[in-house]
Design a protein around this motif. Structure first.
Motif, PDB file in Angstrom:
ATOM      1  N   ALA A  30      14.042  54.530  11.847  1.00 47.69           N
ATOM      2  CA  ALA A  30      14.330  53.713  13.026  1.00 47.69           C
ATOM      3  C   ALA A  30      13.071  53.444  13.845  1.00 47.69           C
ATOM      4  N   ASN A  31      12.120  54.348  13.787  1.00 50.78           N
ATOM      5  CA  ASN A  31      10.893  54.198  14.567  1.00 50.78           C
ATOM      6  C   ASN A  31       9.702  53.712  13.740  1.00 50.78           C
ATOM      7  N   SER A  32       9.942  53.281  12.514  1.00 47.34           N
ATOM      8  CA  SER A  32       8.847  52.934  11.611  1.00 47.34           C
ATOM      9  C   SER A  32       8.006  51.751  12.070  1.00 47.34           C
ATOM     10  N   SER A  33       8.543  50.891  12.899  1.00 45.44           N
ATOM     11  CA  SER A  33       7.764  49.738  13.347  1.00 45.44           C
ATOM     12  C   SER A  33       7.513  49.755  14.856  1.00 45.44           C
ATOM     13  N   SER A  34       7.641  50.916  15.468  1.00 45.83           N
ATOM     14  CA  SER A  34       7.400  51.044  16.909  1.00 45.83           C
ATOM     15  C   SER A  34       5.913  51.193  17.171  1.00 45.83           C
ATOM     16  N   ALA A  35       5.346  50.194  17.782  1.00 50.48           N
ATOM     17  CA  ALA A  35       3.910  50.234  18.080  1.00 50.48           C
ATOM     18  C   ALA A  35       3.655  51.153  19.264  1.00 50.48           C
ATOM     19  N   ALA A  36       2.385  51.490  19.435  1.00 49.83           N
ATOM     20  CA  ALA A  36       1.986  52.247  20.616  1.00 49.83           C
ATOM     21  C   ALA A  36       2.318  51.404  21.848  1.00 49.83           C
ATOM     22  N   LYS A  37       2.562  52.053  22.956  1.00 46.01           N
ATOM     23  CA  LYS A  37       2.974  51.345  24.161  1.00 46.01           C
ATOM     24  C   LYS A  37       1.806  50.723  24.932  1.00 46.01           C
ATOM     25  N   GLU A  38       0.638  51.329  24.787  1.00 40.73           N
ATOM     26  CA  GLU A  38      -0.541  50.826  25.511  1.00 40.73           C
ATOM     27  C   GLU A  38      -1.784  51.126  24.681  1.00 40.73           C
ATOM     28  N   PRO A  39      -2.880  50.457  24.945  1.00 40.12           N
ATOM     29  CA  PRO A  39      -4.111  50.721  24.183  1.00 40.12           C
ATOM     30  C   PRO A  39      -4.515  52.192  24.287  1.00 40.12           C
ATOM     31  N   GLY A  40      -4.851  52.768  23.152  1.00 42.09           N
ATOM     32  CA  GLY A  40      -5.286  54.161  23.119  1.00 42.09           C
ATOM     33  C   GLY A  40      -4.161  55.173  23.016  1.00 42.09           C
ATOM     34  N   ALA A  41      -2.909  54.721  23.187  1.00 39.65           N
ATOM     35  CA  ALA A  41      -1.762  55.643  23.095  1.00 39.65           C
ATOM     36  C   ALA A  41      -1.330  55.777  21.635  1.00 39.65           C
ATOM     37  N   ASP A  42      -0.761  56.926  21.321  1.00 39.76           N
ATOM     38  CA  ASP A  42      -0.249  57.150  19.974  1.00 39.76           C
ATOM     39  C   ASP A  42       1.164  56.599  19.843  1.00 39.76           C
ATOM     40  N   PRO A  43       1.468  56.006  18.696  1.00 34.88           N
ATOM     41  CA  PRO A  43       2.841  55.579  18.443  1.00 34.88           C
ATOM     42  C   PRO A  43       3.677  56.778  17.974  1.00 34.88           C
ATOM     43  N   TYR A  44       4.899  56.502  17.582  1.00 36.45           N
ATOM     44  CA  TYR A  44       5.775  57.539  17.029  1.00 36.45           C
ATOM     45  C   TYR A  44       5.075  58.207  15.854  1.00 36.45           C
ATOM     46  N   ARG A  45       5.183  59.527  15.769  1.00 39.39           N
ATOM     47  CA  ARG A  45       4.621  60.276  14.643  1.00 39.39           C
ATOM     48  C   ARG A  45       5.761  60.776  13.766  1.00 39.39           C
ATOM     49  N   TYR A  92      -6.969  45.958  17.426  1.00 40.44           N
ATOM     50  CA  TYR A  92      -6.085  46.697  16.516  1.00 40.44           C
ATOM     51  C   TYR A  92      -5.007  47.452  17.291  1.00 40.44           C
ATOM     52  N   VAL A  93      -3.822  47.463  16.701  1.00 35.52           N
ATOM     53  CA  VAL A  93      -2.667  48.163  17.282  1.00 35.52           C
ATOM     54  C   VAL A  93      -2.281  49.287  16.330  1.00 35.52           C
ATOM     55  N   LEU A  94      -1.992  50.458  16.888  1.00 34.62           N
ATOM     56  CA  LEU A  94      -1.550  51.592  16.069  1.00 34.62           C
ATOM     57  C   LEU A  94      -0.046  51.548  15.872  1.00 34.62           C
ATOM     58  N   TYR A  95       0.363  51.794  14.622  1.00 32.39           N
ATOM     59  CA  TYR A  95       1.775  51.868  14.260  1.00 32.39           C
ATOM     60  C   TYR A  95       2.046  53.226  13.625  1.00 32.39           C
ATOM     61  N   PRO A  96       3.312  53.650  13.594  1.00 33.13           N
ATOM     62  CA  PRO A  96       3.646  54.980  13.071  1.00 33.13           C
ATOM     63  C   PRO A  96       3.162  55.204  11.635  1.00 33.13           C
ATOM     64  N   ASN A  97       2.996  56.468  11.309  1.00 30.18           N
ATOM     65  CA  ASN A  97       2.591  56.878   9.965  1.00 30.18           C
ATOM     66  C   ASN A  97       3.825  57.081   9.078  1.00 30.18           C
ATOM     67  N   VAL A  98       4.790  56.194   9.214  1.00 29.95           N
ATOM     68  CA  VAL A  98       6.045  56.265   8.462  1.00 29.95           C
ATOM     69  C   VAL A  98       5.983  55.265   7.319  1.00 29.95           C
ATOM     70  N   ASN A  99       6.196  55.755   6.108  1.00 26.34           N
ATOM     71  CA  ASN A  99       6.244  54.909   4.923  1.00 26.34           C
ATOM     72  C   ASN A  99       7.712  54.780   4.530  1.00 26.34           C
ATOM     73  N   SER A 100       8.250  53.571   4.622  1.00 24.63           N
ATOM     74  CA  SER A 100       9.686  53.384   4.373  1.00 24.63           C
ATOM     75  C   SER A 100      10.085  53.747   2.945  1.00 24.63           C
ATOM     76  N   LEU A 101       9.190  53.587   1.975  1.00 19.03           N
ATOM     77  CA  LEU A 101       9.500  53.966   0.599  1.00 19.03           C
ATOM     78  C   LEU A 101       9.688  55.477   0.480  1.00 19.03           C
ATOM     79  N   ILE A 102       8.804  56.236   1.106  1.00 21.76           N
ATOM     80  CA  ILE A 102       8.913  57.705   1.087  1.00 21.76           C
ATOM     81  C   ILE A 102      10.183  58.149   1.808  1.00 21.76           C
ATOM     82  N   GLU A 103      10.463  57.529   2.958  1.00 20.98           N
ATOM     83  CA  GLU A 103      11.668  57.892   3.711  1.00 20.98           C
ATOM     84  C   GLU A 103      12.925  57.572   2.907  1.00 20.98           C
ATOM     85  N   THR A 104      12.924  56.460   2.204  1.00 20.35           N
ATOM     86  CA  THR A 104      14.080  56.084   1.381  1.00 20.35           C
ATOM     87  C   THR A 104      14.278  57.089   0.254  1.00 20.35           C
TER      88      THR A 104
END
Length: 137
Positions: A30-45, A92-104
């Protein structure tokens, strides 16, 4: 009769653990495409469940329990999106380290393990019912 009940209890702990695992995987997806909220912030891990074998003295057997939920410390995905509010100075925008293939694949494995425990319960119940029918005569 006790062995049947013990097998039901042990399989039930497996159901509970796999259910918790599926909830964590669903959260990751559900959080696989949640970008960071602001520059320099980490997205969902990505979260990673662990399991523990816990000895139950009453059953004289090990049960499986969900252990600590850790974090996947692999690198975040980075995408060039200069117009995004969370883009850094290079665009550049940081996105979660979630791989949908691995999660599936993890979800499929959890579902199969859940089904295997459910089959243990169904088989134990059928055997217990058959035993009771024999005893009733």
């Amino acid at each position: 009769m006790t062995d049947f009940m013990n097998s039901l209890k042990i399989a039930a702990t497996g159901l509970h653990a796999q259910s918790a695992r599926m909830r964590i995987i669903a959260e990751n997806m559900a959080n696989s495409s949640s970008a960071a909220k602001e520059p320099g912030a980490d997205p969902y891990r990505r979260r990673v469940p662990t399991f523990q074998a816990v000895y139950n003295r009453d059953l004289s057997a090990h049960e499986v329990k969900i252990g600590k939920v850790g974090y996947d410390m692999s690198d975040f995905q980075s995408r060039y999106e200069p117009g995004h509010p969370a883009a850094n100075e290079r665009g550049y925008v940081l996105y979660p380290n979630v791989n949908s293939l691995i999660e599936t694949m993890d979800m499929r494995e959890a579902q199969r393990t859940y089904e295997a425990n459910l089959n243990v319960i169904s088989t134990s119940r059928a055997m217990l019912g058959g035993t009771l029918d024999i005893l009733r005569g």
